[in-house]
Scaffold this motif. Structure first.
Motif, mmCIF file in Angstrom:
data_model
loop_
_atom_site.group_PDB
_atom_site.id
_atom_site.type_symbol
_atom_site.label_atom_id
_atom_site.label_comp_id
_atom_site.label_asym_id
_atom_site.label_seq_id
_atom_site.Cartn_x
_atom_site.Cartn_y
_atom_site.Cartn_z
ATOM 1 N N ALA A 69 0.835 -1.204 0.000
ATOM 2 C CA ALA A 69 0.000 0.000 0.000
ATOM 3 C C ALA A 69 0.871 1.256 0.000
ATOM 4 C CB ALA A 69 -0.931 -0.004 1.209
ATOM 5 N N ARG A 70 1.908 1.248 0.844
ATOM 6 C CA ARG A 70 2.819 2.397 0.917
ATOM 7 C C ARG A 70 3.517 2.626 -0.427
ATOM 8 N NH1 ARG A 70 5.670 0.895 5.142
ATOM 9 N NH2 ARG A 70 7.295 -0.051 3.896
ATOM 10 N N ASP A 71 3.967 1.543 -1.071
ATOM 11 C CA ASP A 71 4.627 1.653 -2.375
ATOM 12 C C ASP A 71 3.692 2.239 -3.429
ATOM 13 O OD1 ASP A 71 6.920 0.586 -1.305
ATOM 14 O OD2 ASP A 71 6.696 -1.387 -2.265
ATOM 15 N N ASN A 72 2.388 1.996 -3.260
ATOM 16 C CA ASN A 72 1.393 2.493 -4.209
ATOM 17 C C ASN A 72 0.797 3.830 -3.779
ATOM 18 O OD1 ASN A 72 1.659 0.305 -5.973
ATOM 19 N ND2 ASN A 72 0.260 -0.926 -4.745
ATOM 20 N N GLY A 73 1.396 4.449 -2.749
ATOM 21 C CA GLY A 73 0.942 5.756 -2.297
ATOM 22 C C GLY A 73 -0.352 5.724 -1.514
ATOM 23 N N LYS A 74 -0.674 4.586 -0.916
ATOM 24 C CA LYS A 74 -1.915 4.457 -0.159
ATOM 25 C C LYS A 74 -1.611 4.129 1.291
ATOM 26 C CE LYS A 74 -4.323 2.912 -4.215
ATOM 27 N NZ LYS A 74 -4.956 1.836 -4.904
ATOM 28 N N ARG A 75 -2.628 4.217 2.133
ATOM 29 C CA ARG A 75 -2.515 3.836 3.535
ATOM 30 C C ARG A 75 -3.416 2.640 3.784
ATOM 31 N NH1 ARG A 75 -3.254 8.891 7.354
ATOM 32 N NH2 ARG A 75 -4.937 7.506 7.894
ATOM 33 N N THR A 76 -3.101 1.862 4.811
ATOM 34 C CA THR A 76 -3.952 0.737 5.178
ATOM 35 C C THR A 76 -4.683 1.078 6.467
ATOM 36 O OG1 THR A 76 -2.158 -0.313 6.378
ATOM 37 C CG2 THR A 76 -2.469 -1.006 4.114
ATOM 38 N N LYS A 77 -5.873 0.533 6.603
ATOM 39 C CA LYS A 77 -6.644 0.720 7.824
ATOM 40 C C LYS A 77 -6.093 -0.183 8.915
ATOM 41 C CE LYS A 77 -11.332 2.132 6.975
ATOM 42 N NZ LYS A 77 -12.719 1.707 6.903
ATOM 43 N N THR A 78 -6.006 0.333 10.113
ATOM 44 C CA THR A 78 -5.596 -0.473 11.254
ATOM 45 C C THR A 78 -6.821 -1.216 11.766
ATOM 46 O OG1 THR A 78 -3.901 1.125 11.850
ATOM 47 C CG2 THR A 78 -4.598 -0.403 13.564
ATOM 48 N N ARG A 79 -6.704 -2.525 11.877
ATOM 49 C CA ARG A 79 -7.805 -3.311 12.425
ATOM 50 C C ARG A 79 -7.814 -3.160 13.936
ATOM 51 N NH1 ARG A 79 -6.506 -9.012 10.644
ATOM 52 N NH2 ARG A 79 -4.477 -8.217 11.173
ATOM 53 N N ILE A 80 -8.993 -3.041 14.499
ATOM 54 C CA ILE A 80 -9.160 -2.840 15.933
ATOM 55 C C ILE A 80 -9.860 -4.046 16.536
ATOM 56 C CG2 ILE A 80 -10.176 -1.345 17.702
ATOM 57 C CD1 ILE A 80 -8.019 0.028 16.035
ATOM 58 N N GLY A 81 -9.328 -4.558 17.646
ATOM 59 C CA GLY A 81 -9.913 -5.702 18.332
ATOM 60 C C GLY A 81 -11.062 -5.289 19.244
ATOM 61 N N ALA A 82 -11.729 -6.268 19.828
ATOM 62 C CA ALA A 82 -12.855 -6.025 20.722
ATOM 63 C C ALA A 82 -12.450 -5.200 21.943
ATOM 64 C CB ALA A 82 -13.462 -7.355 21.167
ATOM 65 N N ASP A 83 -11.161 -5.267 22.303
ATOM 66 C CA ASP A 83 -10.685 -4.499 23.458
ATOM 67 C C ASP A 83 -10.311 -3.063 23.100
ATOM 68 O OD1 ASP A 83 -8.422 -4.941 21.968
ATOM 69 O OD2 ASP A 83 -7.270 -5.855 23.597
ATOM 70 N N GLY A 84 -10.482 -2.697 21.826
ATOM 71 C CA GLY A 84 -10.168 -1.342 21.385
ATOM 72 C C GLY A 84 -8.723 -1.128 21.005
ATOM 73 N N MET A 85 -7.914 -2.176 21.078
ATOM 74 C CA MET A 85 -6.494 -2.070 20.736
ATOM 75 C C MET A 85 -6.262 -2.520 19.294
ATOM 76 S SD MET A 85 -4.988 -0.830 23.348
ATOM 77 C CE MET A 85 -3.283 -1.157 23.014
ATOM 78 N N PRO A 86 -5.241 -1.967 18.636
ATOM 79 C CA PRO A 86 -4.934 -2.378 17.268
ATOM 80 C C PRO A 86 -4.520 -3.842 17.208
ATOM 81 C CG PRO A 86 -3.574 -0.504 17.939
ATOM 82 C CD PRO A 86 -4.346 -0.947 19.123
ATOM 83 N N ILE A 87 -4.885 -4.487 16.103
ATOM 84 C CA ILE A 87 -4.537 -5.886 15.870
ATOM 85 C C ILE A 87 -3.399 -5.931 14.860
ATOM 86 C CG2 ILE A 87 -5.364 -8.082 14.922
ATOM 87 C CD1 ILE A 87 -8.181 -7.226 15.755
ATOM 88 N N GLY A 88 -2.469 -6.846 15.058
ATOM 89 C CA GLY A 88 -1.410 -7.066 14.071
ATOM 90 C C GLY A 88 -0.174 -6.235 14.328
ATOM 91 N N ASN A 89 0.518 -5.899 13.251
ATOM 92 C CA ASN A 89 1.815 -5.223 13.330
ATOM 93 C C ASN A 89 1.660 -3.720 13.486
ATOM 94 O OD1 ASN A 89 3.105 -7.641 13.036
ATOM 95 N ND2 ASN A 89 3.216 -7.481 10.829
ATOM 96 N N HIS A 90 1.110 -3.299 14.602
ATOM 97 C CA HIS A 90 0.973 -1.881 14.911
ATOM 98 C C HIS A 90 2.039 -1.536 15.953
ATOM 99 C CE1 HIS A 90 -0.788 1.807 16.543
ATOM 100 N NE2 HIS A 90 -1.390 1.908 15.381
#
Length: 94
Positions: A69-90
């Motif tokens: 996404a960054r290489d293509n000039g875009k941003r990705t949405k951060t996925r949020i868990g049920a606890d309100g914290m980001p999921i994955g490589n944040h």
């Protein structure tokens, strides 16, 4: 530069997976240990990178998606868990 396809491409990807010990290299640089799934060009072919092994690394799905996404000039949405914290490589998860 043209990327390798077919048998030669499969052999290249297996060699990179073995070289990188099956681990996501961007995650390792951030102090995380994550299984890698995608062999990615560090500098994309469209940006002038080569198809040499020195320009390839193994990355997990999240790192690959974010970099593409960054290489293509875009941003990705951060996925949020049920606890309100980001999921994955944040960066909050380090």
């Amino acid at each position: 530069a043209e990327r390798k396809r077919g048998r030669a491409g499969v052999a290249d990807r297996e060699r990179i997976r073995h070289r990188d010990n099956g681990l996501c290299q961007p995650c390792l640089r951030s102090g995380r240990v994550t299984i890698g799934h995608e062999v990615d060009h560090t500098i994309g072919l469209a940006q002038g990178g080569t198809d040499d092994d020195s320009n390839k690394e193994l990355s997990c799905y999240d790192c690959h998606k974010t970099k593409t996404a960054r290489d293509n000039g875009k941003r990705t949405k951060t996925r949020i868990g049920a606890d309100g914290m980001p999921i994955g490589n944040h960066h909050w998860n380090t």
